[in-house]
Structure formats: structure tokens, C-alpha cells
Design an enzyme around this catalytic site. Sequence first.
Site, short mmCIF file in Angstrom:
data_model
loop_
_atom_site.label_atom_id
_atom_site.label_comp_id
_atom_site.label_asym_id
_atom_site.label_seq_id
_atom_site.Cartn_x
_atom_site.Cartn_y
_atom_site.Cartn_z
N CYS A 1 0.88 -1.18 0.00
CA CYS A 1 0.00 0.00 0.00
C CYS A 1 0.92 1.22 0.00
CB CYS A 1 -0.98 -0.02 1.17
SG CYS A 1 -0.24 0.11 2.81
C1 RB5 Z 1 -4.07 5.21 0.46
O1 RB5 Z 1 -4.09 6.51 0.02
C2 RB5 Z 1 -3.10 5.00 1.60
O2 RB5 Z 1 -3.63 5.51 2.76
C3 RB5 Z 1 -2.78 3.53 1.72
O3 RB5 Z 1 -2.21 3.08 0.53
C4 RB5 Z 1 -1.79 3.12 2.77
O4 RB5 Z 1 -0.68 3.96 2.80
C5 RB5 Z 1 -2.30 2.87 4.11
O5 RB5 Z 1 -1.57 2.47 5.03
#
Ligand code: RB5
Length: 151
Positions: free
Chosen positions: A66
Site C-alpha cells: 500500500c
Molecule cells: C491510500 O491513500 C493509503 O492511505 C494507503 O495506501 C496506505 O498507505 C495505508 O496504510
Amino acid sequence: MKIGIASDHGGFEIKKLLKERLGNMNYEIIDFGNDHLDPNDDYPDFVIPMANALSKGKIKRGIAVCGSGVGASIAANKVPGVRAALIENYFAAHQGVEDDDMNIMCLGGRVIGIELATELALAFLRATFSGAERHRRRLQKIQQPVTHFFG
Ligand code: RB5
């Protein structure tokens, strides 16, 4: 080795590149999505199905990406049998498996580049749990209900 890979928009580019690179090696990769870049998607929708597949033995290891790697790690650890961690350095990438039997590695797609991501992925995938008694003991303690620690 059959491995899973999953990401939201924050990890989409790194997932795409990692999938290509690892696919060119001897890894069978199952992609749990997202299959397109959607700035509004949510990491649990991809990470939890991958974690569930791991829990059921359908994949041996997983890589979740993420933006920071934090949300993916929190989501993956909800699933029984998953030991996920955010990894940003080479030592932790292999030692997390050797000592802690980490089975899902989480990466921050907005934090690292593809070269480091590839090296971390290979260190993670090539490592094996040592099985040492002290490490088994610690993992057994993690499996205890939290009330176990309060006497
Ligand atoms: C998404 O914008 C972001 O919050 C997600 O990818 C991640 O970093 C969450 O931990």
C-alpha cells in the site's frame, strides 16, 4: 513457490513491476488485485483475500503493497495464521522469516523504489524459518490469549 501479491493504488506501480520481475524468476504469482489503478480503492479489499488464501494454504507467501505498508500490515494480521510486517530493510526481510516465521511482507509503495523492493522481496522469499526452540516458544506465546500475560 506459489506466492500472492496484492496492492491498492498506493502500491499499484510497485506491485506491477514486482509481479513482472518475480514472474521472470521461478515464482508462480497469484495477483489478488487491484488489477487496475483506481485512486479510490481500499487496501483491505485486496490484502484480506490474499491473507485468507495464505491462511487456507493456497499460497505459501504473500507480498502486500500500500502507500506506506502500514495499512496492509494491519489488515493482513487480522487473518488467523498470518504473520505480516512492514519491511524496509534487508536484514528484517530475511530475519523476519528466519526468527518470526513472517509469511506476508508489506511494503510502502510510496516509500521505496523498485530496486529495493525487489531485493527485499527476494530476501523474504528465499529465507526459511529456523525452527529454533526459542523462536517456536515466542511464536507459541503470541498465539496465547492476551489474558495469559496478566497472571
Ligand atoms: C491510500 O491513500 C493509503 O492511505 C494507503 O495506501 C496506505 O498507505 C495505508 O496504510
